[in-house]
Design a protein around this motif. Structure first.
Motif, PDB file in Angstrom:
ATOM      1  N   VAL A 103       0.891  -1.318  -0.048  1.00 17.85           N
ATOM      2  CA  VAL A 103      -0.057  -0.039  -0.278  1.00 17.85           C
ATOM      3  C   VAL A 103       0.729   1.348  -0.063  1.00 17.85           C
ATOM      4  O   VAL A 103       0.729   2.154  -0.878  1.00 17.85           O
ATOM      5  CB  VAL A 103      -0.818   0.035   1.267  1.00 17.85           C
ATOM      6  CG1 VAL A 103      -1.746   1.321   1.459  1.00 17.85           C
ATOM      7  CG2 VAL A 103      -2.002  -1.146   1.087  1.00 17.85           C
TER       8      VAL A 103
ATOM      9  N   LEU B  96     -11.407   6.548  -1.566  1.00 13.33           N
ATOM     10  CA  LEU B  96     -12.411   5.516  -1.330  1.00 13.33           C
ATOM     11  C   LEU B  96     -13.621   5.991  -0.766  1.00 13.33           C
ATOM     12  O   LEU B  96     -13.814   7.051  -0.155  1.00 13.33           O
ATOM     13  CB  LEU B  96     -11.546   4.865   0.019  1.00 13.33           C
ATOM     14  CG  LEU B  96     -12.497   3.948   0.845  1.00 13.33           C
ATOM     15  CD1 LEU B  96     -12.853   2.680   0.058  1.00 13.33           C
ATOM     16  CD2 LEU B  96     -11.964   3.643   2.109  1.00 13.33           C
TER      17      LEU B  96
ATOM     18  N   GLN C 179     -13.831  -3.130  -2.928  1.00 23.98           N
ATOM     19  CA  GLN C 179     -12.563  -3.015  -2.913  1.00 23.98           C
ATOM     20  C   GLN C 179     -11.739  -4.478  -2.440  1.00 23.98           C
ATOM     21  O   GLN C 179     -10.998  -4.931  -2.996  1.00 23.98           O
ATOM     22  CB  GLN C 179     -11.972  -1.751  -2.846  1.00 23.98           C
ATOM     23  CG  GLN C 179     -10.603  -1.804  -1.899  1.00 23.98           C
ATOM     24  CD  GLN C 179      -9.427  -2.155  -2.623  1.00 23.98           C
ATOM     25  OE1 GLN C 179      -9.511  -2.381  -3.860  1.00 23.98           O
ATOM     26  NE2 GLN C 179      -8.394  -2.656  -1.708  1.00 23.98           N
ATOM     27  N   HIS C 180     -12.178  -4.646  -1.341  1.00 24.22           N
ATOM     28  CA  HIS C 180     -11.322  -5.684  -0.472  1.00 24.22           C
ATOM     29  C   HIS C 180     -11.424  -7.043  -1.003  1.00 24.22           C
ATOM     30  O   HIS C 180     -10.669  -7.676  -0.945  1.00 24.22           O
ATOM     31  CB  HIS C 180     -11.796  -5.767   1.124  1.00 24.22           C
ATOM     32  CG  HIS C 180     -13.207  -6.275   1.124  1.00 24.22           C
ATOM     33  ND1 HIS C 180     -14.280  -5.406   1.003  1.00 24.22           N
ATOM     34  CD2 HIS C 180     -13.921  -7.483   1.344  1.00 24.22           C
ATOM     35  CE1 HIS C 180     -15.366  -6.078   1.181  1.00 24.22           C
ATOM     36  NE2 HIS C 180     -15.094  -7.360   1.327  1.00 24.22           N
TER      37      HIS C 180
ATOM     38  N   ARG D 152      -6.087  -3.577  -8.172  1.00 18.23           N
ATOM     39  CA  ARG D 152      -6.359  -2.216  -8.216  1.00 18.23           C
ATOM     40  C   ARG D 152      -5.430  -1.386  -9.195  1.00 18.23           C
ATOM     41  O   ARG D 152      -5.537  -0.683  -9.954  1.00 18.23           O
ATOM     42  CB  ARG D 152      -6.525  -1.528  -6.652  1.00 18.23           C
ATOM     43  CG  ARG D 152      -7.217  -0.079  -6.922  1.00 18.23           C
ATOM     44  CD  ARG D 152      -7.531   0.139  -5.439  1.00 18.23           C
ATOM     45  NE  ARG D 152      -6.499   0.815  -4.571  1.00 18.23           N
ATOM     46  CZ  ARG D 152      -6.019   0.506  -3.351  1.00 18.23           C
ATOM     47  NH1 ARG D 152      -6.970  -0.507  -2.842  1.00 18.23           N
ATOM     48  NH2 ARG D 152      -5.331   0.977  -2.546  1.00 18.23           N
TER      49      ARG D 152
ATOM     50  N   SER E 104     -16.524   0.923  -0.839  1.00 20.14           N
ATOM     51  CA  SER E 104     -16.653  -0.294   0.062  1.00 20.14           C
ATOM     52  C   SER E 104     -17.853  -0.146   1.007  1.00 20.14           C
ATOM     53  O   SER E 104     -17.994   0.888   1.470  1.00 20.14           O
ATOM     54  CB  SER E 104     -15.257  -0.706   0.738  1.00 20.14           C
ATOM     55  OG  SER E 104     -15.499  -1.848   1.810  1.00 20.14           O
TER      56      SER E 104
ATOM     57  N   TYR F 272      -6.454   1.383   3.871  1.00 25.64           N
ATOM     58  CA  TYR F 272      -6.279   2.268   2.643  1.00 25.64           C
ATOM     59  C   TYR F 272      -5.557   3.433   2.682  1.00 25.64           C
ATOM     60  O   TYR F 272      -5.901   4.620   2.266  1.00 25.64           O
ATOM     61  CB  TYR F 272      -8.003   2.918   2.319  1.00 25.64           C
ATOM     62  CG  TYR F 272      -8.983   1.478   2.198  1.00 25.64           C
ATOM     63  CD1 TYR F 272      -8.869   0.469   1.222  1.00 25.64           C
ATOM     64  CD2 TYR F 272      -9.833   1.354   3.126  1.00 25.64           C
ATOM     65  CE1 TYR F 272      -9.750  -0.461   0.973  1.00 25.64           C
ATOM     66  CE2 TYR F 272     -10.595   0.076   3.235  1.00 25.64           C
ATOM     67  CZ  TYR F 272     -10.630  -0.667   2.195  1.00 25.64           C
ATOM     68  OH  TYR F 272     -11.737  -1.708   2.246  1.00 25.64           O
TER      69      TYR F 272
ATOM     70  N   LEU G  82      -5.180   6.309  -0.186  1.00 29.93           N
ATOM     71  CA  LEU G  82      -6.453   6.746  -0.496  1.00 29.93           C
ATOM     72  C   LEU G  82      -7.113   7.722   0.240  1.00 29.93           C
ATOM     73  O   LEU G  82      -6.960   7.720   1.587  1.00 29.93           O
ATOM     74  CB  LEU G  82      -7.439   5.747  -0.676  1.00 29.93           C
ATOM     75  CG  LEU G  82      -7.271   4.433  -1.898  1.00 29.93           C
ATOM     76  CD1 LEU G  82      -8.218   3.279  -1.752  1.00 29.93           C
ATOM     77  CD2 LEU G  82      -7.069   5.082  -3.201  1.00 29.93           C
TER      78      LEU G  82
END
Length: 683
Positions: free
Chosen positions: A223, A280, A388-389, A396, A412, A425, A428
């Motif tokens: 990430v 997000l 998204q998860h 992504r 999400s 996240y 984001l």
């Protein structure tokens, strides 16, 4: 490191290898990383008088009668009895006729199995038999219980794991030594061995802590790498507000909520601001995230670019596609939407690919088929991933790589507390839709025990008679020797008998994608009235006609996941209901589940879930389906997650490229992690 095929292990031939393949295991490494889902503690045998119903216990005794065999249609039942000074106990086995020759009067043994009460008497069902010092060899140990598939019993998996541990090549620990010392982390090889075969709970927690730390560590490193690549990059896709989108918002049959308007403003501000958007949208189930996505896609289309929406299931993709077509037709919107899914024919795919490449398609909706190499976009300016998860960081990034640094919008419905969302996240910006549409009726909830089942069936029957539909959720696909919980296959048969004439079908994750899609489409069309399923419906289709969600063994799920499941109902104009069946009968469980019956606010429930989890609360089924961690759970392991986040930031601030000698092994491990993440896409 241990990439040798599984069939190099003794006793694993072609047939067994295929069964392991169903579990996603093809190499020794994959087997070693197939962690137990629960553990069975072998405790001291007790006297007959100390046995408790609905528990797994061991008892030592002498048979005072030889085994008898009785036949009932398709089942052979073997029974015998043991007796001590505190009482007598019936022992029962099913379809094991060979035991008739073994179980003779006067035989002494330790019997271990589930104790149940039948007709006022205690019975031990399907017990293991330990002769001589056999029980002494396992007493006080913790034996692993793995997720199984039909034809592959737990014993076979245990045997294979033991062998894999004996032949594996030891791995050089990639975690910096100072970090391991600072956080009291086990050495990696020790952790792998003792997560499978711990001698006690303390050792299990020690091994698990290291492996959870690793999962979070590698994920957050990935990430952070994304975040560092994306900081304040100039966008190639400058947008200007379009009159058509403003007009559509005014013409919608409902007014956007204040929260929706706020989030829509944030999204449009990002897309017109000159920088690449990475945002997000967190919104509770039914809060109206989808219309935000559609408006953003249209904004892109009216600016002359393309937008893509990627969702986790084909059924959901088709539903989004059809609802967009309907909305555009009703409002005279001339932008073309194209669907791309894995089950389309080669000809259908070629046609879709052609429209995308030529920019005849303005908006593309699909599953992860959208990131197949054959899909070439013309001017991909916006990428939206729903739930998204279910995709993970690498997917992504891969979809984003299909365009020239497109804007990225992630949606999400998982109500993760904000403090954890900022970590998970980390690349984001976060927007939250914390308000439900005014026309939604709150779901009515109740927590009951198993004695309520027949009443629940009658209630469901009444709802079906009124034209509605129902979900019934079970924690397991099929029956297990050691875990007492409702399973989908048997429960569907039970309901078919209890509610004759009502179409009942089942759904679970082990079914082929085509079968799952067919069942969900028939349920969405109203042909199936009651759907018995595992949590695979957690991210499903929008079925406004479904008004009942009944969850068996609700105590086996985390509150956040139960809330997600409940969100499958309450989507139409009719009153909806959620029935939580507590199968444990334990003190405290009812209190925990009652939190759900008091609130329909996912963020409140997630926060309460976090408070209720203790650091050692790791047994039973997984508590949350968030992201793709094998062991780690963002709720249970929230403190470890926060610690890992601080360590990752510290380490990458000191050595951004992991170029120092002490971080060389970590750099290799991170690259391998990212490669494997891509490989999971089966491209």
């Amino acid at each position: 490191m241990n990439q040798q095929p599984l069939d190099t292990l003794k006793g694993i031939g072609e047939k067994t290898g295929k069964l392991f393949g169903k579990l996603g295991i093809g190499t020794v490494d994959e087997l070693l990383e197939y962690y137990p889902r629960a553990y069975d503690a072998y405790e001291e045998p007790v006297s007959v008088g100390e046995l408790k119903p609905d528990t797994v216990m061991a008892v030592s005794g002498v048979l005072f009668k030889s085994a008898e065999v009785k036949r009932y249609s398709h089942i052979q039942v073997i029974t015998t009895m043991i007796r001590d000074i505190t009482g007598s106990l019936t022992l029962t086995w099913y379809n094991m006729p060979y035991l008739h020759a073994t179980l003779k009067a006067g035989m002494r043994a330790v019997f271990r199995g589930r104790v149940v009460k039948k007709n006022g008497r205690l019975t031990m069902e399907q017990p293991e038999i330990f002769l001589g010092d056999g029980y002494g060899e396992v007493i006080h140990s913790m034996q692993p219980i793995y997720g199984q598939t039909k034809g592959l019993p737990n014993k076979t998996i245990v045997r294979a794991v033991k062998q894999a541990l004996s032949v594996r090549q030891m791995v050089r620990d990639y975690m910096p030594l100072d970090l391991r010392i600072r956080h009291e982390l086990a050495e990696y090889n020790f952790a792998i061995e003792h997560i499978h075969f711990p001698t006690d709970r303390t050792e299990l927690l020690f091994a698990r802590k290291r492996l959870v730390f690793d999962e979070f560590f590698l994920f957050l490193m990935a990430v952070r790498r994304l975040k560092d690549r994306r900081v304040d990059r100039e966008s190639h896709f400058r947008m200007t507000p379009s009159d058509e989108v403003i007009s559509l918002v005014k013409n919608l049959p409902y007014a956007l909520t204040g929260a929706q308007n706020k989030v829509l403003t944030e999204v449009f501000r990002d897309m017109t601001g000159g920088k690449v958007m990475n945002r997000l949208i967190q919104g509770d189930v039914g809060s109206g995230k989808t219309i935000i996505a559609v408006l953003a896609l249209l904004e892109v289309a009216y600016n002359g670019y393309q937008g893509a929406l990627m969702v986790p299931t084909e059924v959901l993709a088709r539903q989004h596609y059809e609802s967009m077509l309907s909305l555009f037709e009703e409002n005279g919107i001339d932008k073309q939407v194209v669907l791309v899914t894995g089950s389309m024919t080669a000809k259908e795919k070629r046609t879709a690919y052609g429209k995308i490449a030529s920019h005849e398609a303005d908006i593309i909706v699909g599953t992860h088929a959208l990131i197949q190499e054959k899909v070439v976009y013309d001017k991909l300016a916006l990428v939206i991933t729903d739930e998204q998860h279910r995709f993970g960081v690498s997917q992504r990034e891969m979809l984003g790589g299909k365009g020239d640094e497109p804007h990225v919008l992630v949606m999400s419905a998982t109500p993760i507390p904000r403090t954890l969302a900022i970590i998970i996240y980390g690349d984001l910006d976060i927007s939250i839709i914390d308000e439900l549409p005014a026309n939604r009726l709150p779901i009515k909830n109740c927590v009951v025990d198993t004695s309520y089942r027949n009443t629940a069936y009658s209630f469901i029957k009444g709802e079906v008679a009124a034209g509605r539909q129902a979900y019934v959720i079970c924690p397991m696909v099929e029956a297990s020797e050691m875990i007492e919980a409702e399973n989908v296959l048997d429960y569907a048969k039970k309901l078919q008998c209890a509610l004759p004439g009502i179409p009942v079908e089942y759904l679970h994750g082990k079914m082929k994608a085509k079968e799952k899609n067919a069942v969900m489409e028939r349920f969405a069309a109203g042909e199936i009235k009651i759907l018995v399923s595992t949590t695979v419906v957690e991210v499903g289709v929008n079925v406004p006609n479904a008004t009942v969600m009944m969850i068996e063994n609700a105590e086996r799920f985390g509150l956040a996941q139960l809330h997600q499941l409940r969100g499958r109902v309450g989507r139409g104009k009719h009153q909806s209901y959620c029935i939580l069946v507590d199968g444990s009968g334990q003190d405290g469980t009812r209190e925990r589940l009652t939190i759900l019956s008091k609130s329909n606010d996912g963020f409140f429930i997630a926060s309460e879930d976090l408070k209720l989890r203790g650091p050692g609360d790791i047994f039973g089924l997984r508590q949350s389906g968030d992201l793709e961690f094998k062991l780690a759970d963002i709720f249970t392991d929230a403190n470890i997650l926060k610690t890992v986040s601080e360590e990752v930031n510290r380490l990458l601030d000191e050595d951004p490229e992991l170029s120092s000698e002490e971080h060389a092994e970590l750099g290799k491990k991170l690259n391998l992690y990212l490669e494997n993440s891509y490989d999971k896409l089966n491209l």
